[in-house]
Design a protein around this motif. Structure first.
Motif, PDB file in Angstrom:
ATOM      1  N   ARG A   1      -5.705  20.940   9.769  1.00 58.05           N
ATOM      2  CA  ARG A   1      -4.257  21.093   9.938  1.00 58.05           C
ATOM      3  C   ARG A   1      -3.426  20.706   8.721  1.00 58.05           C
ATOM      4  O   ARG A   1      -2.204  20.918   8.712  1.00 58.05           O
ATOM      5  N   GLY A   2      -4.018  20.029   7.750  1.00 56.08           N
ATOM      6  CA  GLY A   2      -3.250  19.615   6.579  1.00 56.08           C
ATOM      7  C   GLY A   2      -2.490  18.333   6.829  1.00 56.08           C
ATOM      8  O   GLY A   2      -2.204  17.968   7.963  1.00 56.08           O
ATOM      9  N   GLY A   3      -2.144  17.647   5.755  1.00 56.13           N
ATOM     10  CA  GLY A   3      -1.415  16.391   5.903  1.00 56.13           C
ATOM     11  C   GLY A   3      -1.810  15.424   4.813  1.00 56.13           C
ATOM     12  O   GLY A   3      -2.343  15.828   3.762  1.00 56.13           O
ATOM     13  N   MET A   4      -1.560  14.161   5.042  1.00 59.85           N
ATOM     14  CA  MET A   4      -1.859  13.154   4.014  1.00 59.85           C
ATOM     15  C   MET A   4      -2.458  11.916   4.669  1.00 59.85           C
ATOM     16  O   MET A   4      -2.095  11.575   5.792  1.00 59.85           O
ATOM     17  N   TRP A   5      -3.361  11.295   3.934  1.00 55.07           N
ATOM     18  CA  TRP A   5      -3.946  10.034   4.413  1.00 55.07           C
ATOM     19  C   TRP A   5      -3.622   8.978   3.361  1.00 55.07           C
ATOM     20  O   TRP A   5      -3.905   9.169   2.168  1.00 55.07           O
ATOM     21  N   ILE A   6      -3.020   7.884   3.801  1.00 51.40           N
ATOM     22  CA  ILE A   6      -2.656   6.800   2.880  1.00 51.40           C
ATOM     23  C   ILE A   6      -3.504   5.579   3.220  1.00 51.40           C
ATOM     24  O   ILE A   6      -3.575   5.172   4.390  1.00 51.40           O
ATOM     25  N   GLY A   7      -4.143   4.999   2.207  1.00 48.01           N
ATOM     26  CA  GLY A   7      -4.970   3.822   2.462  1.00 48.01           C
ATOM     27  C   GLY A   7      -5.506   3.243   1.163  1.00 48.01           C
ATOM     28  O   GLY A   7      -5.276   3.791   0.079  1.00 48.01           O
ATOM     29  N   TRP A   8      -6.216   2.156   1.290  1.00 52.21           N
ATOM     30  CA  TRP A   8      -6.823   1.512   0.122  1.00 52.21           C
ATOM     31  C   TRP A   8      -8.060   2.313  -0.299  1.00 52.21           C
ATOM     32  O   TRP A   8      -8.790   2.831   0.553  1.00 52.21           O
ATOM     33  N   SER A   9      -8.291   2.370  -1.622  1.00 56.01           N
ATOM     34  CA  SER A   9      -9.389   3.198  -2.134  1.00 56.01           C
ATOM     35  C   SER A   9     -10.767   2.561  -1.963  1.00 56.01           C
ATOM     36  O   SER A   9     -11.783   3.249  -2.000  1.00 56.01           O
ATOM     37  N   GLY A  10     -10.794   1.234  -1.821  1.00 57.36           N
ATOM     38  CA  GLY A  10     -12.083   0.548  -1.804  1.00 57.36           C
ATOM     39  C   GLY A  10     -12.446   0.015  -3.184  1.00 57.36           C
ATOM     40  O   GLY A  10     -13.453  -0.676  -3.343  1.00 57.36           O
ATOM     41  N   LEU A  11     -11.626   0.332  -4.205  1.00 56.16           N
ATOM     42  CA  LEU A  11     -11.901  -0.131  -5.575  1.00 56.16           C
ATOM     43  C   LEU A  11     -10.838  -1.131  -6.021  1.00 56.16           C
ATOM     44  O   LEU A  11      -9.748  -1.194  -5.442  1.00 56.16           O
ATOM     45  N   SER A  12     -11.148  -1.879  -7.067  1.00 59.73           N
ATOM     46  CA  SER A  12     -10.193  -2.888  -7.532  1.00 59.73           C
ATOM     47  C   SER A  12      -8.971  -2.193  -8.144  1.00 59.73           C
ATOM     48  O   SER A  12      -9.052  -1.061  -8.634  1.00 59.73           O
ATOM     49  N   ASP A  13      -7.839  -2.901  -8.109  1.00 59.43           N
ATOM     50  CA  ASP A  13      -6.597  -2.273  -8.569  1.00 59.43           C
ATOM     51  C   ASP A  13      -6.621  -1.981 -10.072  1.00 59.43           C
ATOM     52  O   ASP A  13      -5.825  -1.187 -10.557  1.00 59.43           O
ATOM     53  N   SER A  14      -7.588  -2.579 -10.808  1.00 56.38           N
ATOM     54  CA  SER A  14      -7.671  -2.280 -12.241  1.00 56.38           C
ATOM     55  C   SER A  14      -8.106  -0.818 -12.467  1.00 56.38           C
ATOM     56  O   SER A  14      -7.934  -0.270 -13.548  1.00 56.38           O
ATOM     57  N   GLN A  15      -8.693  -0.208 -11.436  1.00 56.39           N
ATOM     58  CA  GLN A  15      -9.149   1.196 -11.582  1.00 56.39           C
ATOM     59  C   GLN A  15      -8.163   2.188 -10.964  1.00 56.39           C
ATOM     60  O   GLN A  15      -8.480   3.366 -10.790  1.00 56.39           O
TER      61      GLN A  15
END
Ligand code: GDG
Length: 506
Positions: free
Chosen positions: A54-68
């Motif tokens: 259906r399309g759309g967006m998913w917002i969440g943490w990537s699982g990686l450190s914020d330096s990346q």
């Protein structure tokens, strides 16, 4: 929200925005370059097909450190081609992760909401970080969305996102679904931040729970703790009226993409893998246990029940094999590592006591299975032994039914899994703490004739098929915005990636 540019425009595209702790992808480095593939876990399994179609967006943490983060953002730019929907990453520092995710979410809310208050560490810094990170998520939601979007926040990590969005002046309707159980008042009141959490939840317009049990617990907590909130029941929902809004509280049992599981279970790849499993275990009924490594899944009690069954019903020896799959999860939390040690000790004790030439009673697998392996086990196991001590829903029980295309499997299910509210008539229900009772259920399943197995499994499959994941999404969105999936047009040009639905669980 972001300029609110489409505010009031009835032709603006309606997008579904999912917000959850983790993005539904796993990042990997190949020859130094960052790539990603789809992940797993209940939530991903549930929502990925819907967003893909259906399309759309998913917002969440990537699982990686914020330096990346910069690299992550670059990779995610192409995400809509790779996953079928857009992805936006919320950067989290090591410290935020430690305090908000490992701390508040997994050392306070997770155990408390599963009635295990003795496992909780009520550390004030965890709570402060939880608020900060929920604010961070809300800021990203604010930046990425427009006023015509429907924002649907998921699970116990993000209970305060609506509160933070309201503080930023957002008035749009917001939905929340809790994937885990909600505890009864005598347990919930142990939480030092019980008032804040309840009030934060009441900033959503619709709150969905897995079962009537969870909804009832929540309503009782509101009645007990928030005297200024009025509560009444109306047409299947409860309505909580606060100073600012009317909040609907409903029950939406999550499910699976039944047709997809059934289709894959029939595939040649899975059929072959299933054939090999039984070739390796001739003249055996296979009992299957599949769980993330988690103390809520009741694995030690289950192993003791299996041992009890072998002792009390010797005819099961050399005729029944338990395949216990444990998927590594949260191993950096000490309680989880202790659990692993306990499981491995029990497995080796039981195998030491009963193994005979040509028969090992427990096949213990401590790794993530590929989708083909998982489905082959579902398809081939004569008995599924699903005995969590408490579980929001438990998708494994539903997946087992969908894949049991020979219709000869028996589902043994804990009374304390949310799935019981739908599957109780045709599963064998057990109290997971009752070692002798579970052993008897194993014996009953082992000796159940084919006619009864077929009758029960056919009805289980009808129930799961009727109440599949699409039904869940439609029910929630229907209640949230009086719309169904037809308002989110099919994106026919996207061809789903065959290898994608499963990955590592977090
Ligand atoms: C939370 C709630 C609620 C498992 N092992 C492998 C694998 N899996 C997949 C299963 C299933 C999912 O992971 C596990 O879902 P559950 O529902 O059983 O449990 P949680 O992860 O604890 O999920 C739960 C759920 O959210 C949804 O609301 O039901 O109560 O705790 O889909 O298939 N997949 C693969 N290999 C494995 O080894 N490929």
């Amino acid at each position: 929200m972001n300029e609110h540019s489409n505010s009031g425009n009835p032709d603006a595209p309606k997008r579904l925005i999912i917000v959850s702790n983790r993005l539904p992808v796993v990042f990997e480095r190949q020859d130094g370059a960052l790539t990603f593939r789809s992940g797993s876990g209940g939530l991903v399994t549930a929502l990925a097909p819907v967003l893909r179609d259906r399309g759309g967006m998913w917002i969440g943490w990537s699982g990686l450190s914020d330096s990346q983060q910069e690299e992550v953002n670059t990779v995610l730019k192409d995400s809509s081609t790779a996953s079928g929907y857009e992805l936006a990453a919320v950067p989290l520092s090591e410290e935020e992760l430690e305090l908000y995710y490992h701390g508040f979410s997994n050392e306070i809310v997770w155990p408390l909401f599963h009635d295990l208050q003795s496992h909780c560490h009520f550390v004030p810094e965890y709570w402060h970080a939880y608020q900060r990170v929920n604010r961070k998520f809300a800021e990203q939601v604010f930046a990425e969305t427009r006023s015509t979007d429907y924002i649907w926040v998921h699970d116990y990590h993000l209970m305060s996102v609506a509160y933070e969005l309201r503080t930023m002046g957002v008035n749009a309707p917001l939905g929340f679904f809790l994937h885990i159980p909600f505890p009864p008042p005598d347990i919930f009141i142990k939480l030092p931040w019980r008032f804040q959490i309840l009030r934060a939840l009441l900033e959503y317009d619709l709150i969905g729970f897995q079962t009537v049990r969870d909804k009832r617990n929540f309503i009782q907590c509101v009645r007990m703790l928030l005297k200024d909130v009025s509560v009444r029941s109306t047409g299947g929902f409860h309505l909580c009226t606060t100073e600012h809004r009317e909040v609907r509280i409903g029950v939406f049992p999550i499910s699976i993409d039944y047709n997809e599981f059934e289709r894959l279970a029939r595939s040649r790849e899975v059929s072959e893998a299933a054939w090999y499993i039984h070739e390796d275990l001739p003249h055996q009924q296979i009992v299957l246990g599949i769980d993330r490594l988690d103390y809520t899944k009741g694995i030690p009690y289950r192993l003791k029940a299996f041992r009890n069954a072998l002792r009390r019903f010797p005819e099961l020896q050399e005729s029944m094999t338990l395949v216990q799959v444990v998927v590594p999860s949260r191993t950096d939390i000490p309680k989880y590592n202790d659990l692993k040690v306990e499981i491995e000790r029990l497995v080796s004790e039981i195998n030491g006591e009963f193994t005979r030439s040509g028969w090992v009673p427990i096949h213990y697998i401590f790794r993530h299975l590929t989708r083909t392996e998982l489905l082959a086990y579902y398809r081939t196991a004569e008995i599924a032994l699903i005995t969590p001590i408490k579980d929001g829903m438990n998708l494994v029980s539903k997946e087992y039914c969908a894949c049991n295309i020979e219709k000869n499997g028996v589902l043994i299910l804990s009374e304390f899994a949310g799935a019981v509210s739908q599957l109780q008539k045709n599963a064998l229900l057990v109290n997971p703490y009752d070692i002798e009772g579970v052993a008897e259920a194993l014996h009953q399943a082992f000796t159940m004739n084919y006619a009864e197995r077929g009758r029960r499994m056919r009805q289980l499959r009808v129930t799961v098929k009727r109440n599949d994941i699409y039904h869940w999404v439609e029910s929630f969105l229907g209640a949230a915005i009086s719309r169904d999936l037809s308002d989110y047009p099919l994106m026919t040009e996207y061809i789903p990636d065959q290898e994608n639905v499963f990955g590592t669980s977090v």
